[in-house]
Design a protein around this motif. Structure first.
Motif, PDB file in Angstrom:
ATOM      1  N   TYR A  50     -55.635 -26.985  76.213  1.00 23.14           N
ATOM      2  CA  TYR A  50     -56.128 -26.926  77.584  1.00 23.14           C
ATOM      3  C   TYR A  50     -56.623 -28.279  78.078  1.00 23.14           C
ATOM      4  O   TYR A  50     -57.121 -28.404  79.189  1.00 23.14           O
ATOM      5  CB  TYR A  50     -57.210 -25.859  77.742  1.00 23.14           C
ATOM      6  N   ASP A  51     -56.488 -29.294  77.226  1.00 25.42           N
ATOM      7  CA  ASP A  51     -56.885 -30.640  77.638  1.00 25.42           C
ATOM      8  C   ASP A  51     -56.439 -31.623  76.558  1.00 25.42           C
ATOM      9  O   ASP A  51     -56.114 -31.215  75.423  1.00 25.42           O
ATOM     10  CB  ASP A  51     -58.398 -30.718  77.839  1.00 25.42           C
ATOM     11  N   VAL A  52     -56.475 -32.888  76.888  1.00 24.63           N
ATOM     12  CA  VAL A  52     -56.122 -33.916  75.912  1.00 24.63           C
ATOM     13  C   VAL A  52     -57.020 -33.774  74.679  1.00 24.63           C
ATOM     14  O   VAL A  52     -58.227 -33.558  74.792  1.00 24.63           O
ATOM     15  CB  VAL A  52     -56.271 -35.311  76.536  1.00 24.63           C
ATOM     16  N   LYS A  53     -56.392 -33.854  73.522  1.00 25.27           N
ATOM     17  CA  LYS A  53     -57.053 -33.776  72.223  1.00 25.27           C
ATOM     18  C   LYS A  53     -57.666 -32.411  71.936  1.00 25.27           C
ATOM     19  O   LYS A  53     -58.302 -32.236  70.894  1.00 25.27           O
ATOM     20  CB  LYS A  53     -58.113 -34.868  72.060  1.00 25.27           C
ATOM     21  N   MET A  54     -57.470 -31.435  72.810  1.00 26.42           N
ATOM     22  CA  MET A  54     -57.992 -30.081  72.569  1.00 26.42           C
ATOM     23  C   MET A  54     -56.842 -29.172  72.181  1.00 26.42           C
ATOM     24  O   MET A  54     -55.744 -29.269  72.739  1.00 26.42           O
ATOM     25  CB  MET A  54     -58.687 -29.542  73.818  1.00 26.42           C
ATOM     26  N   LYS A  55     -57.094 -28.289  71.231  1.00 25.15           N
ATOM     27  CA  LYS A  55     -56.061 -27.350  70.815  1.00 25.15           C
ATOM     28  C   LYS A  55     -56.716 -26.057  70.361  1.00 25.15           C
ATOM     29  O   LYS A  55     -57.848 -26.049  69.887  1.00 25.15           O
ATOM     30  CB  LYS A  55     -55.211 -27.943  69.684  1.00 25.15           C
ATOM     31  N   GLU A  56     -55.953 -24.984  70.515  1.00 29.48           N
ATOM     32  CA  GLU A  56     -56.413 -23.677  70.068  1.00 29.48           C
ATOM     33  C   GLU A  56     -55.250 -22.989  69.359  1.00 29.48           C
ATOM     34  O   GLU A  56     -54.104 -23.092  69.793  1.00 29.48           O
ATOM     35  CB  GLU A  56     -56.839 -22.803  71.256  1.00 29.48           C
ATOM     36  N   LYS A  57     -55.561 -22.259  68.309  1.00 24.08           N
ATOM     37  CA  LYS A  57     -54.527 -21.508  67.606  1.00 24.08           C
ATOM     38  C   LYS A  57     -54.098 -20.318  68.450  1.00 24.08           C
ATOM     39  O   LYS A  57     -54.902 -19.677  69.116  1.00 24.08           O
ATOM     40  CB  LYS A  57     -55.063 -21.009  66.265  1.00 24.08           C
ATOM     41  N   GLY A  58     -52.804 -20.051  68.369  1.00 26.86           N
ATOM     42  CA  GLY A  58     -52.267 -18.853  69.001  1.00 26.86           C
ATOM     43  C   GLY A  58     -52.175 -17.730  67.990  1.00 26.86           C
ATOM     44  O   GLY A  58     -53.004 -17.610  67.098  1.00 26.86           O
ATOM     45  N   GLY A  63     -48.376 -22.848  59.219  1.00 25.77           N
ATOM     46  CA  GLY A  63     -47.213 -23.698  58.967  1.00 25.77           C
ATOM     47  C   GLY A  63     -46.947 -24.714  60.061  1.00 25.77           C
ATOM     48  O   GLY A  63     -45.998 -25.495  59.957  1.00 25.77           O
ATOM     49  N   TYR A  64     -47.774 -24.692  61.100  1.00 30.19           N
ATOM     50  CA  TYR A  64     -47.584 -25.587  62.235  1.00 30.19           C
ATOM     51  C   TYR A  64     -48.872 -26.357  62.532  1.00 30.19           C
ATOM     52  O   TYR A  64     -49.960 -25.890  62.231  1.00 30.19           O
ATOM     53  CB  TYR A  64     -47.205 -24.800  63.498  1.00 30.19           C
ATOM     54  N   SER A  65     -48.720 -27.514  63.151  1.00 26.86           N
ATOM     55  CA  SER A  65     -49.855 -28.212  63.736  1.00 26.86           C
ATOM     56  C   SER A  65     -49.381 -28.803  65.062  1.00 26.86           C
ATOM     57  O   SER A  65     -48.180 -28.793  65.357  1.00 26.86           O
ATOM     58  CB  SER A  65     -50.390 -29.308  62.803  1.00 26.86           C
ATOM     59  N   VAL A  66     -50.322 -29.288  65.852  1.00 31.39           N
ATOM     60  CA  VAL A  66     -49.974 -29.835  67.160  1.00 31.39           C
ATOM     61  C   VAL A  66     -50.772 -31.107  67.404  1.00 31.39           C
ATOM     62  O   VAL A  66     -51.778 -31.382  66.743  1.00 31.39           O
ATOM     63  CB  VAL A  66     -50.249 -28.835  68.311  1.00 31.39           C
ATOM     64  N   SER A  67     -50.290 -31.851  68.396  1.00 31.33           N
ATOM     65  CA  SER A  67     -50.966 -33.079  68.790  1.00 31.33           C
ATOM     66  C   SER A  67     -50.852 -33.240  70.293  1.00 31.33           C
ATOM     67  O   SER A  67     -49.760 -33.080  70.858  1.00 31.33           O
ATOM     68  CB  SER A  67     -50.324 -34.279  68.086  1.00 31.33           C
ATOM     69  N   ARG A  68     -51.980 -33.578  70.924  1.00 32.70           N
ATOM     70  CA  ARG A  68     -51.949 -33.866  72.360  1.00 32.70           C
ATOM     71  C   ARG A  68     -52.824 -35.084  72.616  1.00 32.70           C
ATOM     72  O   ARG A  68     -54.008 -34.982  72.877  1.00 32.70           O
ATOM     73  CB  ARG A  68     -52.428 -32.683  73.181  1.00 32.70           C
ATOM     74  N   GLU A  69     -52.167 -36.252  72.563  1.00 36.69           N
ATOM     75  CA  GLU A  69     -52.850 -37.524  72.759  1.00 36.69           C
ATOM     76  C   GLU A  69     -52.840 -37.940  74.224  1.00 36.69           C
ATOM     77  O   GLU A  69     -53.705 -38.693  74.667  1.00 36.69           O
ATOM     78  CB  GLU A  69     -52.198 -38.602  71.903  1.00 36.69           C
ATOM     79  N   LYS A  70     -51.846 -37.464  74.974  1.00 38.32           N
ATOM     80  CA  LYS A  70     -51.758 -37.744  76.394  1.00 38.32           C
ATOM     81  C   LYS A  70     -51.576 -36.433  77.144  1.00 38.32           C
ATOM     82  O   LYS A  70     -51.000 -35.475  76.608  1.00 38.32           O
ATOM     83  CB  LYS A  70     -50.586 -38.682  76.706  1.00 38.32           C
TER      84      LYS A  70
END
Lengths: 116, 112
Positions: A50-58, A63-70
């Motif tokens: 929901y924002d840069v560098k923020m993540k929530e599991k679904g 087995g997965y990871s995510v990245s949101r730098e921009k």
């Protein structure tokens, strides 16, 4: 028009490889999502941000990871690909919450991943 | 946990028929419900969005209804055309974060 692009339409990888799937949206949306789609199961949410560098599991983050730098880019990472991760992966974006609840998700074309 | 079911899984009709696709959900505490269309190998396109306070939405030949209390929605397609052939998915929005729970979809084929 909102545009959501995904880095590859088709991808073939071997078991154990590290896989990066990239998604870019051009509408300055706050929210971004990664789903996988399997026959008969519909779309299942892996992760969202929901924002840069923020993540929530679904519902299925294992087995997965995510990245949101921009803000415009959301990456899905398979640390060690396995055959049961063969699937269609769909990225989506949406604007942040509004009181009417009218915001929809805009989807990319999908990446069909085959893990051998 | 919210579960969304779509029946039938596949449907084949001759051109010109009116048809109904069904969607049911287990938890009536929803923000809204959407119907999407997916063409083979493509992403999803939103067709109709019904807010939780609404009963129906219309767009052209498409009409979607929502009955929250019974946990059901229908998508009505009038005078079907071969170009309507696609997979139709319904999705329920769970919360303010815009997380969606999808049904398995109905694959529609309209034969000329």
């Amino acid at each position: 028009d909102v545009k959501v692009t995904q880095s590859s339409r088709y991808l073939v990888k071997r078991t154990g490889e590290k896989v990066f799937l990239e998604c870019v949206q051009d509408m300055d949306h706050e929210n971004m999502f990664w789903y996988r789609q399997d026959p008969g199961l519909g779309l299942r949410l892996i992760y969202f941000s929901y924002d840069v560098k923020m993540k929530e599991k679904g519902d299925i983050p294992e087995g997965y990871s995510v990245s949101r730098e921009k803000k415009e880019r959301f990456s899905l990472i398979l640390e060690s690909a396995s055959t049961n991760q063969t699937s269609m992966y769909l990225c989506a974006s949406s604007p942040s919450y509004n009181p009417q609840g009218l915001e929809t998700q805009y989807f990319g074309p999908g990446t069909r991943l085959l893990v051998l | 946990k919210q579960e969304v079911t779509q029946i039938p899984a596949a449907l084949s009709v001759p051109e010109g028929e009116n048809l109904v696709l069904n969607c049911s959900f287990t938890d009536s505490a929803i923000y809204n419900l959407q119907w999407f269309r997916q063409d083979p190998g493509k992403g999803l396109t939103s067709l109709l969005l019904i807010q939780s306070s609404q009963r129906e939405q219309t767009s052209g030949r498409l009409n979607a209804s929502l009955d929250k209390s019974s946990g059901r929605s229908t998508l009505y397609i009038a005078a079907s055309q071969p170009g309507d052939s696609a997979t139709y998915l319904c999705a329920v929005r769970r919360n303010a974060g815009n997380m969606l729970t999808f049904g398995g979809g109905t694959r529609l084929m309209v034969k000329p």
